[in-house]
Motif scaffolding. Structure first.
Motif, PDB file in Angstrom:
ATOM      1  N   VAL A   1       0.710   8.137 -13.925  1.00 31.05           N
ATOM      2  CA  VAL A   1       0.321   7.426 -12.708  1.00 31.05           C
ATOM      3  C   VAL A   1      -0.555   6.234 -13.059  1.00 31.05           C
ATOM      4  O   VAL A   1      -0.376   5.123 -12.529  1.00 31.05           O
ATOM      5  CB  VAL A   1      -0.417   8.380 -11.749  1.00 31.05           C
ATOM      6  N   GLU A   2      -1.482   6.441 -13.996  1.00 31.00           N
ATOM      7  CA  GLU A   2      -2.403   5.366 -14.366  1.00 31.00           C
ATOM      8  C   GLU A   2      -1.654   4.188 -14.973  1.00 31.00           C
ATOM      9  O   GLU A   2      -1.932   3.010 -14.659  1.00 31.00           O
ATOM     10  CB  GLU A   2      -3.453   5.882 -15.349  1.00 31.00           C
TER      11      GLU A   2
ATOM     12  N   ILE B   1       3.400   5.731  -5.973  1.00 33.59           N
ATOM     13  CA  ILE B   1       3.019   5.811  -7.386  1.00 33.59           C
ATOM     14  C   ILE B   1       1.981   6.908  -7.584  1.00 33.59           C
ATOM     15  O   ILE B   1       2.100   7.765  -8.485  1.00 33.59           O
ATOM     16  CB  ILE B   1       2.473   4.454  -7.880  1.00 33.59           C
ATOM     17  N   GLN B   2       0.972   6.917  -6.744  1.00 22.97           N
ATOM     18  CA  GLN B   2      -0.111   7.890  -6.886  1.00 22.97           C
ATOM     19  C   GLN B   2       0.350   9.314  -6.629  1.00 22.97           C
ATOM     20  O   GLN B   2      -0.243  10.268  -7.152  1.00 22.97           O
ATOM     21  CB  GLN B   2      -1.258   7.513  -5.946  1.00 22.97           C
TER      22      GLN B   2
ATOM     23  N   VAL C   1       2.032   1.841  -3.482  1.00 26.91           N
ATOM     24  CA  VAL C   1       0.938   2.420  -4.259  1.00 26.91           C
ATOM     25  C   VAL C   1       0.817   3.915  -3.977  1.00 26.91           C
ATOM     26  O   VAL C   1       0.616   4.729  -4.902  1.00 26.91           O
ATOM     27  CB  VAL C   1      -0.389   1.692  -3.959  1.00 26.91           C
ATOM     28  N   GLN C   2       0.968   4.312  -2.716  1.00 32.83           N
ATOM     29  CA  GLN C   2       0.910   5.736  -2.367  1.00 32.83           C
ATOM     30  C   GLN C   2       1.990   6.528  -3.101  1.00 32.83           C
ATOM     31  O   GLN C   2       1.745   7.647  -3.576  1.00 32.83           O
ATOM     32  CB  GLN C   2       1.079   5.922  -0.861  1.00 32.83           C
TER      33      GLN C   2
ATOM     34  N   ASP D   1       0.830  -1.211   0.000  1.00 31.97           N
ATOM     35  CA  ASP D   1       0.000   0.000   0.000  1.00 31.97           C
ATOM     36  C   ASP D   1       0.860   1.255   0.000  1.00 31.97           C
ATOM     37  O   ASP D   1       0.513   2.262  -0.648  1.00 31.97           O
ATOM     38  CB  ASP D   1      -0.924   0.004   1.217  1.00 31.97           C
TER      39      ASP D   1
ATOM     40  N   TYR E   1       7.791   4.782 -10.138  1.00 30.28           N
ATOM     41  CA  TYR E   1       7.401   4.393 -11.490  1.00 30.28           C
ATOM     42  C   TYR E   1       7.904   2.986 -11.788  1.00 30.28           C
ATOM     43  O   TYR E   1       8.899   2.513 -11.194  1.00 30.28           O
ATOM     44  CB  TYR E   1       7.950   5.384 -12.516  1.00 30.28           C
TER      45      TYR E   1
ATOM     46  N   MET F   1       0.290   2.355 -12.265  1.00 30.39           N
ATOM     47  CA  MET F   1      -0.599   1.576 -11.414  1.00 30.39           C
ATOM     48  C   MET F   1      -1.031   0.283 -12.109  1.00 30.39           C
ATOM     49  O   MET F   1      -1.037  -0.796 -11.500  1.00 30.39           O
ATOM     50  CB  MET F   1      -1.829   2.391 -11.032  1.00 30.39           C
TER      51      MET F   1
END
Length: 557
Positions: free
Chosen positions: A151-152, A115-116, A112-113, A109, A121, A155
């Motif tokens: 970002v998309e 990346i967002q 993921v934070q 998680d 990357y 992810m």
């Protein structure tokens, strides 16, 4: 001596200032975080004593945590050995043992934070390309062609990595920091990689695993470790440690580096220790020649001696090399005060007392320790035929000889004075038996004007116990075996005489009832320990009697 009464160091000074300022509300939490990819060694003992000792000093807590991010090299065997070693050294952990793998969901998680937030990357450069793009100590790196993915996109690919759609090495997740940083650790380090491998704790749940630097700092944060104490090689990693925690806005432990333990005539690289085991240069990780904690324990080192050694060498910020003699001094000091004495003849030669009555036997009561009455006494049988050590007899004695020679007299430890009349030789001219006389008036006394020059140890031939003794010496005969030696590596410096096995050893019968792991001083021979593993009467030499380091230290004062 309690931890609070022990002298401080630069780390305790930092903690004292933190407590005075109210930082962390006066709470001190440390951790000992080994990777379970090998057995612990003497260098780890310093870290164990430091981290657990700090927690004790400040009435805090020290966690035992396994940073298990590389399942290919890890095993439950290593986990169990590490737990055993920490407990044997005398330390315990308050809560359950912790595993970084227990935080894998939270770590994912956190990734993921990043990346967002545009701070991580997915990169698909191969290993060779990654090295080329990374740059050198003198030249900056180059941005990856994948660095500006959206970002998309990042992810989507990262989730595909997690779901097993990528093979090992095809993609990694990198932190987006600065490819021109003078600190190579900050040049977009890898924080996740694909590994399709079974994990000893999480099974097959994951096929992506976090890298050590990403895992370590966040595990500290999750556990709310206040002072993350580590060795100097992590100093260059501290900016990354701080960047991850600051970027994710988590609890932020303070990383403090100290000098690792460097011991001469020793290697402590786990990779090299594993090579010694795998290539059978030693018998196992707990081979008594190994600097592993389990090897030292099997050799006869005590937990107290290792703790005292770690306290004596201190905690500093600068690297140095500690003389192996300091470690030997610590165990001699402990065993001299606490180990019972025993008589064992390593290289026996037969002695016949020609004037001792046939069939007669006596029992002598001998002190177990010359300076400690509380250690009690033991029974030592005596008879007409004895064994003494071959080194205690000389036909042509050197100057100042104080042992047995023809027509010379010595005292048997705890027994009579004997005089040698004749040396019997075999066909090769080797002395195989000594014919001696005993003086029945000398048991425990020296008649007036009659004082032998020396005292030797012995065992009764009839009552002697057959034993095997392993004479261990240092594994390497080079002071810095893993230094850069042109054309050679550390294996070239293995001491061919690091182990000598004596099979024709005669021991007093009291040793039959000794416990495995029990240490003794064999009179005039050294300190020995009954082997923890092997069956039968097998003893390992822990250390010789001579303490060269203590003499050097005294001379320098």
């Amino acid at each position: 001596m309690s931890e609070t009464s022990k002298p401080g160091n630069f780390i305790t000074q930092i903690i004292d200032k933190d407590n005075e300022s109210g930082k962390n509300a006066g709470v001190v939490t440390t951790r000992f975080p080994p990777e379970p990819n090998g057995y612990l060694h003497i260098g780890h003992a310093k870290s164990i004593c430091l981290n657990f000792g700090l927690a004790q000093r400040y009435n805090g807590q020290c966690n035992l945590r396994f940073d298990d991010t590389n399942p290919e090299k890890e095993s439950v065997e290593y986990i169990e050995s590490i737990k055993r070693d920490v407990e044997w050294l005398g330390f315990s952990w308050k809560d359950d043992i912790k595993f970084a793998s227990g935080y894998f969901d939270q770590l994912f998680d956190f990734a993921v934070q990043l990346i967002q937030a545009g701070k991580a990357y997915v990169c698909e450069l191969n290993a060779e390309q990654m090295r080329d793009y990374r740059g050198t100590l003198k030249e900056p790196g180059k941005n990856s062609p994948y660095r500006d993915r959206t970002v998309e996109e990042n992810m989507t690919i990262f989730m595909d990595m997690k779901n097993g759609k990528y093979k090992d090495g095809e993609a990694v997740l990198r932190a987006k920091i600065d490819m021109a940083s003078p600190n190579i650790n900050m040049r977009d380090p890898i924080i996740y990689r694909v590994r399709h491998v079974h994990h000893h704790q999480t099974g097959d749940k994951w096929c992506v695993y976090p890298m050590y630097d990403f895992t370590h700092c966040l595990s500290d944060a999750i556990e709310e470790v206040t002072h993350s104490v580590c060795t100097l090689e992590f100093q260059d990693h501290r900016p990354l440690y701080d960047w991850v925690l600051d970027t994710l806005k988590t609890f932020h432990p303070q990383q403090i580096e100290f000098a690792r333990l460097n011991l001469n005539y020793t290697v402590t690289s786990k990779r090299k220790l594993k090579q010694l085991v795998d290539e059978k240069h030693v018998s196992s990780w707990d081979d008594p020649r190994m600097p592993t904690i389990s090897g030292l324990r099997r050799r006869g080192y005590t937990a107290l001696s290792i703790r005292n050694f770690c306290e004596r060498i201190g905690v500093t910020k600068s690297d140095s090399v500690v003389d192996f003699g300091m470690l030997e001094h610590a165990i001699r000091e402990d065993l001299d005060a606490n180990a019972n004495r025993a008589m064992v003849v390593l290289n026996p030669i037969k002695v016949t007392l020609t004037n001792y009555p046939e069939g007669k036997e006596e029992i002598f009561m001998v002190n177990n320790h010359p300076k400690n009455e509380a250690a009690g006494t033991r029974e030592v049988p005596f008879g007409k035929e004895l064994y003494i050590d071959a080194a205690d007899f000389a036909e042509v004695p050197p100057r100042k000889w104080k042992r047995l020679t023809l027509e010379g007299a010595v005292r048997l430890r705890g027994g009579y004075v004997i005089t040698c009349d004749e040396a019997i030789k075999d066909a090769h001219g080797e002395v195989v038996e000594l014919r001696c006389r005993y003086d029945e008036n000398t048991l425990g006394v020296n008649p007036e004007g009659y004082k032998p020059k020396g005292v030797i140890h012995w065992v009764s031939a009839k009552h002697a116990v057959d034993a095997r003794v392993n004479l261990y010496d240092r594994l390497f005969n080079e002071e810095a075996p893993d230094a850069n030696h042109e054309g050679k590596n550390f294996l070239d410096f293995i001491n061919p005489e690091s182990l000598t096995v004596l099979t024709n050893v005669k021991a007093e019968p009291s040793l039959v009832s000794s416990d495995k792991g029990q240490g003794f001083q064999f009179e005039r021979e050294g300190y020995f320990c009954r082997d923890l593993v092997e069956e039968g009467i097998v003893f390992n030499r822990t250390v010789t009697l001579r303490d060269s380091w203590a003499k050097i230290e005294a001379k320098g004062k």
